[in-house]
Design an enzyme around this catalytic site. Structure first.
Site, mmCIF file in Angstrom:
data_model
loop_
_atom_site.group_PDB
_atom_site.id
_atom_site.type_symbol
_atom_site.label_atom_id
_atom_site.label_comp_id
_atom_site.label_asym_id
_atom_site.label_seq_id
_atom_site.Cartn_x
_atom_site.Cartn_y
_atom_site.Cartn_z
ATOM 1 N N LYS A 108 -7.473 9.117 -7.578
ATOM 2 C CA LYS A 108 -8.361 10.282 -6.278
ATOM 3 C C LYS A 108 -9.263 11.365 -6.727
ATOM 4 O O LYS A 108 -8.363 11.796 -7.946
ATOM 5 C CB LYS A 108 -7.020 10.438 -5.363
ATOM 6 C CG LYS A 108 -6.357 9.530 -4.707
ATOM 7 C CD LYS A 108 -7.101 8.993 -3.897
ATOM 8 C CE LYS A 108 -6.303 8.706 -2.272
ATOM 9 N NZ LYS A 108 -7.425 7.639 -1.836
ATOM 10 N N GLU A 136 0.213 -0.586 -4.456
ATOM 11 C CA GLU A 136 -0.129 0.012 -4.611
ATOM 12 C C GLU A 136 -0.714 1.490 -4.834
ATOM 13 O O GLU A 136 0.944 2.056 -4.004
ATOM 14 C CB GLU A 136 -1.993 0.014 -3.886
ATOM 15 C CG GLU A 136 -3.000 0.553 -3.772
ATOM 16 C CD GLU A 136 -3.349 2.034 -3.147
ATOM 17 O OE1 GLU A 136 -4.359 2.315 -2.816
ATOM 18 O OE2 GLU A 136 -1.861 2.744 -2.091
ATOM 19 N N HIS A 143 -1.168 10.599 -1.962
ATOM 20 C CA HIS A 143 -2.344 10.694 -1.445
ATOM 21 C C HIS A 143 -3.178 11.635 -1.471
ATOM 22 O O HIS A 143 -4.100 12.008 -1.917
ATOM 23 C CB HIS A 143 -2.257 9.734 -0.205
ATOM 24 C CG HIS A 143 -3.542 9.658 0.237
ATOM 25 N ND1 HIS A 143 -4.234 10.221 0.724
ATOM 26 C CD2 HIS A 143 -4.103 8.155 0.264
ATOM 27 C CE1 HIS A 143 -5.450 9.949 1.476
ATOM 28 N NE2 HIS A 143 -5.255 8.161 0.783
ATOM 29 N N ASP A 147 -0.076 -1.821 4.664
ATOM 30 C CA ASP A 147 1.079 -0.471 4.826
ATOM 31 C C ASP A 147 2.569 -1.287 5.544
ATOM 32 O O ASP A 147 3.820 -1.073 5.302
ATOM 33 C CB ASP A 147 0.664 0.343 5.754
ATOM 34 C CG ASP A 147 -0.262 1.159 5.461
ATOM 35 O OD1 ASP A 147 -0.306 1.466 4.642
ATOM 36 O OD2 ASP A 147 -1.432 1.287 6.057
ATOM 37 N N ASP A 191 -1.571 5.905 -5.354
ATOM 38 C CA ASP A 191 -2.549 6.738 -5.368
ATOM 39 C C ASP A 191 -1.970 8.218 -6.860
ATOM 40 O O ASP A 191 -1.272 8.441 -6.612
ATOM 41 C CB ASP A 191 -3.288 7.810 -3.906
ATOM 42 C CG ASP A 191 -2.807 6.579 -3.200
ATOM 43 O OD1 ASP A 191 -4.212 6.600 -3.028
ATOM 44 O OD2 ASP A 191 -2.003 6.615 -2.065
ATOM 45 N N HIS A 209 1.000 -0.694 -0.537
ATOM 46 C CA HIS A 209 0.193 0.346 -0.261
ATOM 47 C C HIS A 209 1.225 1.354 0.144
ATOM 48 O O HIS A 209 1.736 1.783 0.714
ATOM 49 C CB HIS A 209 -0.769 0.055 1.512
ATOM 50 C CG HIS A 209 -1.995 0.748 1.205
ATOM 51 N ND1 HIS A 209 -2.095 1.712 2.580
ATOM 52 C CD2 HIS A 209 -2.914 1.219 1.098
ATOM 53 C CE1 HIS A 209 -3.165 2.566 2.288
ATOM 54 N NE2 HIS A 209 -3.739 2.165 1.486
ATOM 55 N N ARG A 210 0.504 1.853 -1.605
ATOM 56 C CA ARG A 210 1.249 3.645 -1.327
ATOM 57 C C ARG A 210 2.865 2.917 -1.341
ATOM 58 O O ARG A 210 4.068 3.729 -0.554
ATOM 59 C CB ARG A 210 0.843 3.960 -0.146
ATOM 60 C CG ARG A 210 -0.523 4.674 -0.037
ATOM 61 C CD ARG A 210 -0.523 5.184 1.262
ATOM 62 N NE ARG A 210 -1.871 5.570 2.077
ATOM 63 C CZ ARG A 210 -2.457 6.200 3.186
ATOM 64 N NH1 ARG A 210 -1.341 7.637 3.595
ATOM 65 N NH2 ARG A 210 -3.910 6.596 3.417
ATOM 66 N N GLU A 268 -4.755 3.443 -7.692
ATOM 67 C CA GLU A 268 -6.286 4.524 -7.230
ATOM 68 C C GLU A 268 -6.166 6.101 -8.292
ATOM 69 O O GLU A 268 -5.657 7.158 -8.098
ATOM 70 C CB GLU A 268 -5.920 4.760 -5.702
ATOM 71 C CG GLU A 268 -7.255 5.022 -5.436
ATOM 72 C CD GLU A 268 -7.635 5.283 -3.556
ATOM 73 O OE1 GLU A 268 -7.150 4.359 -2.880
ATOM 74 O OE2 GLU A 268 -8.601 5.631 -3.470
HETATM 75 O O1 G3P Z 1 -6.279 0.630 -1.099
HETATM 76 C C1 G3P Z 1 -7.450 0.901 -1.416
HETATM 77 C C2 G3P Z 1 -7.056 1.863 -0.046
HETATM 78 O O2 G3P Z 1 -5.741 2.113 -0.337
HETATM 79 C C3 G3P Z 1 -7.732 3.159 -0.331
HETATM 80 O O3 G3P Z 1 -7.620 3.523 1.251
HETATM 81 O O4 G3P Z 1 -6.820 6.541 1.364
HETATM 82 O O5 G3P Z 1 -4.824 4.492 1.347
HETATM 83 O O6 G3P Z 1 -6.431 5.910 0.211
HETATM 84 P P1 G3P Z 1 -6.485 5.476 0.995
HETATM 85 CA CA CA Z 2 -4.904 4.660 -1.859
#
Ligand code: G3P
Ligand code: CA
Length: 248
Positions: A119, A42, A57, A238, A44, A15-16, A117
């Site tokens: 945004k 992943e 993000h 994370d 954003d 994640h990120r 993702e």
């Molecule tokens: O993978 C989904 C998740 O990233 C969504 O929430 O706020 O971390 O972008 P957020």
């Molecule tokens: Ca995300």
């Protein structure tokens, strides 16, 4: 499409890039995930004033850089002057906000898939078109596994109108528990992981429709273990260095 529905081994997605371990959404983060052997990351995406797709993000630069203001208020040249690493640890000073293109190129060269993702699409007219064009270009250059997901389902439908082949997913907020509604647009439902735990019937319904269930955001061994019998197909974390060492 390489994301499979092998429910015995849920996919782990950084994640990120792994935002508890490295400055989120930076090249250092994605290199970290790659070094760990992650097969999916992943990120954003937002857009600068002059139309460059950038990986960050928040809709402002305030939390993750020393700067202040809306991402869409900076040109690409201006936003690249900001330090996106020091907020996490001074040893990452000089990390920049990456262009989406840079990250996709890195991951393609390493055979790593990317979950993009989308945004705040309402802030950025034309964002979806640019994302589709860039992914199409990457595919021509050999990248294969690039997905788009969003809480903004209209943006996902817009992407589907522009391109019939990009794998897509709808994200759902924690209070959206009836996620598995029939829908030809997408390949994956992306609910909060607790929703998947509390609503196994929704996971089953998604699978009956031939869709994947990819949940967010799973950060501890206990959370991972809780998902053992949930049937989910993948999760973002994370803490990729922790979760990638465990198996269900
Ligand atoms: O993978 C989904 C998740 O990233 C969504 O929430 O706020 O971390 O972008 P957020
Ligand atoms: Ca995300």
């Amino acid at each position: 499409m390489h994301i499979t529905n092998d429910t015995s081994t849920p996919l782990i997605i950084a994640h990120r890039g792994g935002s508890h371990e490295v400055p989120e959404n930076t090249m250092a983060a994605f290199r970290h995930a790659i070094d760990l052997g992650m097969k999916l990351v992943e990120l954003d995406v937002q857009m600068t004033l002059d139309g460059e797709l950038v990986v960050i993000h928040d809709e402002t630069v305030d939390r993750t850089t020393e700067g202040s203001g809306m991402v869409g208020g900076f040109t690409f040249e201006e936003i690249r002057k900001l330090d996106a690493g020091s907020h996490f640890d001074p040893k990452y000073a000089g990390e920049k906000i990456p262009a989406l293109r840079e990250v996709l190129e890195l991951c393609a060269s390493e055979g790593v898939g990317v979950v993009v993702e989308i945004k705040d699409p309402n802030l950025y007219p034309g964002l979806e078109d640019k994302v589709v064009a860039l992914i199409g270009e990457m595919w021509l250059r050999g990248a294969e596994n690039i997905w788009c997901i969003s809480f903004d389902h209209e943006a996902i439908r817009r992407i589907r109108q522009l391109d019939a082949t990009i794998p897509l997913g709808y994200l759902y907020m924690p209070d959206q528990t009836d996620f598995a509604q029939p829908d030809d647009t997408i390949q994956a439902y992306c609910p909060y992981y607790v929703t998947a735990l509390q609503h196994p019937e929704q996971v089953a319904k998604a699978h009956e429709m031939g869709k994947l269930v990819l949940v967010y955001t799973v950060n501890t061994e206990a959370e991972l273990r809780a998902l053992a019998n949930s049937g989910i197909d993948g999760m973002v974390t994370d803490e990729p260095s922790v979760l990638s060492r465990l198996s269900l």
